[in-house]
Design a protein around this motif. Structure first.
Motif: not given
Length: 206
Positions: A63-76
């Motif tokens: 589960s992630v929150t979209v950052r202010p720059d519009g990007k996300i980090n997930t495993p891999l």
């Protein structure tokens, strides 16, 4: 110092003035049920919470929150753009990236906390107690909006309020009965909202 009035604010002022002088008969009543199926697909925006599930690979589900720059980090996956994509588009992009590490990945993306682009938020202007932009929620109603903004002021012409709605590339305007809903308790005056709706509450001039 002279103040410069931009065309946007001039148009807004003219709309509010016209709404305040108009009767509810000038616009068709807002439909009780919003045609969400005909609305544009929801676009992910900064601040949205996403649940990302990779079938048979719980170690890379997250589960992630979209950052202010519009990007996300997930495993891999690092710094993938999520903003301004539909959940389905993001699923396909994640699958393409994960295919480098996982055989035939199947990704499901669910938006669990909505914020989204301004174009899909509900904006309340005019004689609301707390005019603001609101996050759209599924099945959100006019009553829900009124609770969020604290109702209307004593100077509001509630039954002359209107909803401006963009649908199928065309702009429409509907009348709503806020006085009947809030002060009269008439539940029949409650209607469903759509992403991008603008609720205009004019001032009463008498």
């Amino acid at each position: 110092m002279n103040r410069v009035i931009t065309p946007v604010f001039a148009l807004l002022a003219a709309t509010l003035l016209a709404a305040g002088c108009a009767s509810t008969g000038d616009f068709a009543p807002a439909p009780a049920k919003a045609d969400i199926k005909g609305a544009p697909d929801y676009l992910i925006g900064p601040g949205d919470s996403l649940s990302i599930q990779v079938w048979r690979n719980p170690e890379v589900s997250t589960s992630v929150t979209v950052r202010p720059d519009g990007k996300i980090n997930t495993p891999l996956v690092d710094d993938m753009v999520a903003a301004n994509k539909t959940p389905t588009q993001l699923e396909r992009d994640l699958e393409k990236h994960l295919a480098k590490f996982i055989q035939d990945p199947i990704v499901t993306v669910m938006v669990t906390g909505f914020n989204g682009p301004y174009s899909q938020q509900i904006r309340v202007i005019g004689q609301a107690a707390k005019p603001q932009a609101l996050q759209y929620r599924e099945k959100m109603s006019l009553m829900d909006v009124m609770i969020a903004v604290g109702g209307i002021t004593d100077f509001a012409a509630g039954n002359k309020a209107t909803i401006v709605r963009t649908y199928g590339g065309k702009q429409q305007q509907f009348s709503v009965r806020l006085d009947d809903l809030i002060r009269g308790g008439d539940i029949s005056a409650n209607v469903e909202m759509m992403p991008g709706d603008v609720l205009i509450i004019p001032e009463s001039f008498f």
